[in-house]
Design an enzyme around this catalytic site. Structure first.
Site, PDB file in Angstrom:
ATOM      1  N   GLU A   1      -3.034  71.909   6.724  1.00 33.72           N
ATOM      2  CA  GLU A   1      -4.116  71.662   7.739  1.00 33.72           C
ATOM      3  C   GLU A   1      -4.674  73.698   8.302  1.00 33.72           C
ATOM      4  O   GLU A   1      -3.669  74.382   8.606  1.00 33.72           O
ATOM      5  CB  GLU A   1      -3.392  71.763   9.115  1.00 33.72           C
ATOM      6  CG  GLU A   1      -3.697  70.595   9.568  1.00 33.72           C
ATOM      7  CD  GLU A   1      -2.464  69.724  10.638  1.00 33.72           C
ATOM      8  OE1 GLU A   1      -2.773  69.035  11.032  1.00 33.72           O
ATOM      9  OE2 GLU A   1      -2.237  70.491  11.698  1.00 33.72           O
TER      10      GLU A   1
ATOM     11  N   HIS B   1      -6.591  67.380  13.712  1.00 37.18           N
ATOM     12  CA  HIS B   1      -5.820  67.305  15.145  1.00 37.18           C
ATOM     13  C   HIS B   1      -6.090  67.543  16.228  1.00 37.18           C
ATOM     14  O   HIS B   1      -5.653  68.594  16.872  1.00 37.18           O
ATOM     15  CB  HIS B   1      -5.174  68.784  13.777  1.00 37.18           C
ATOM     16  CG  HIS B   1      -2.748  68.886  14.598  1.00 37.18           C
ATOM     17  ND1 HIS B   1      -2.457  69.111  14.692  1.00 37.18           N
ATOM     18  CD2 HIS B   1      -3.017  68.116  15.999  1.00 37.18           C
ATOM     19  CE1 HIS B   1      -1.509  69.262  14.384  1.00 37.18           C
ATOM     20  NE2 HIS B   1      -1.521  67.859  16.019  1.00 37.18           N
TER      21      HIS B   1
END
Length: 322
Positions: A266, A285
């Site tokens: 990420e 996220h």
């Protein structure tokens, strides 16, 4: 002298205003990002840490030798070196479910978006293609009567179960800690073993912490067990899913679709293979943070800090340190 709470990482001015407004009397909030000179200057005198986990290993705990509690604002704690915390004798607590409603709502949003092909339809309308679908293209489905399989029935999983019931879904779950029969009846859920859940669910939704036991929980074997028309929703942690195996399952039509809020890396690389698939809906996220739960997270965090400062045991200690 005020008891020092080390806070990291620094948030927006609006969020920091909430934090300062809720800081209890007798406590001083010191903002310093982990690893900066300001952090190392403030750490030796700090008794509490409040914030998000940012690679908290041995160096972190050695630099803050007076810590009595690491109080996370997040539910996840995979960036905390649990053994380093254990060696330092410092309990680590999560946010006590403060963001559970947000993640549960986001789970249902992804589920609905995948089931109804929302992103595809949005793009069609924006491109001037009105009702462009053809009979041979993938179908859309109602949620009513379909079976939701929840893997991990904690704070978030329970809230997902209640919301799914409002859509008239049948809910089953697997967890290493099983509810009592009365609790299952009250929640309207049925316990099944993991393999049975994968074989019989129309939707599989993941709500487990990232541990050695859950890393790559969903791999090639697990996807092969799922129904061809089933979808996967992941709002917990990216490494719980083997992304290569998921890509193969989606392209080979072992499963019908996926809704993902989290990734192994990420942010993911721009050319991530999952980006090009039409049966995948993605978010960055973003399930946890909402404006409402900043207040809830700070309130839980400061309450737990006050408990420890008063000599009581902390709440919401992560399982590995209980």
């Amino acid at each position: 002298m005020a008891t020092r709470i080390l806070f990291a990482p620094k948030q927006s001015d609006a969020v920091m205003e909430i934090a300062r407004s809720l800081t209890p009397p007798g406590f001083e909030l010191v903002v310093a990002d982990v690893g900066t000179p300001e952090f190392y200057e403030a750490a030796p005198t700090a008794e509490f840490y409040l914030g998000l986990a940012r690679q908290m290993g041995g160096e972190f705990f050695r630099s803050a030798a007076k810590l009595r509690l690491v109080q996370l604002l997040s539910a996840g704690y995979d960036h905390v070196d649990v053994e380093a915390a254990r060696k330092a004798g410092v309990p680590v607590s999560d946010n006590g479910g403060a963001n559970a409603i947000a993640v549960a709502e986001h789970t249902l949003m992804l589920l609905l978006a995948v089931q109804t092909r929302l992103v595809r339809f949005h793009n069609d309308v924006a491109a001037g293609r009105w009702r462009a679908g053809k009979p041979h293209e993938p179908r859309v489905y109602e949620l009513a009567g379909r079976t939701l399989g929840i893997v991990g029935l904690g704070n978030i999983g329970k809230k997902v179960a209640r919301r799914a019931a409002a859509f008239d879904m049948k809910v089953q779950y697997y967890d290493i800690v099983r509810l009592t029969e009365d609790q299952e009846d009250a929640l309207g859920v049925r316990f099944v073993l993991l393999e049975e859940l994968l074989r019989t669910s129309d939707v599989v939704s993941l709500h487990v912490p990232l541990t050695d036991g859950t890393r790559s929980l969903m791999g090639a074997r697990e996807f092969a067990l799922m129904k061809p028309g089933a979808i996967l929703v992941n709002t917990c942690r990216g490494p719980v899913v083997d992304e290569d195996a998921l890509h193969r399952a989606l392209t080979q039509k072992q499963i019908a679709g996926a809704g993902l809020d989290v990734f192994v890396e990420e942010p993911p690389k721009p050319n991530h293979p999952l980006f090009s698939l039409p049966n995948v809906t993605l978010s960055p996220h973003s399930a946890g943070p909402t404006w409402e739960n900043w207040t809830a997270r700070f309130r839980n965090g400061f309450d737990n800090i006050q408990r420890v400062a008063a000599g009581r045991a902390p709440k919401w200690v992560i399982p590995e340190l209980q």
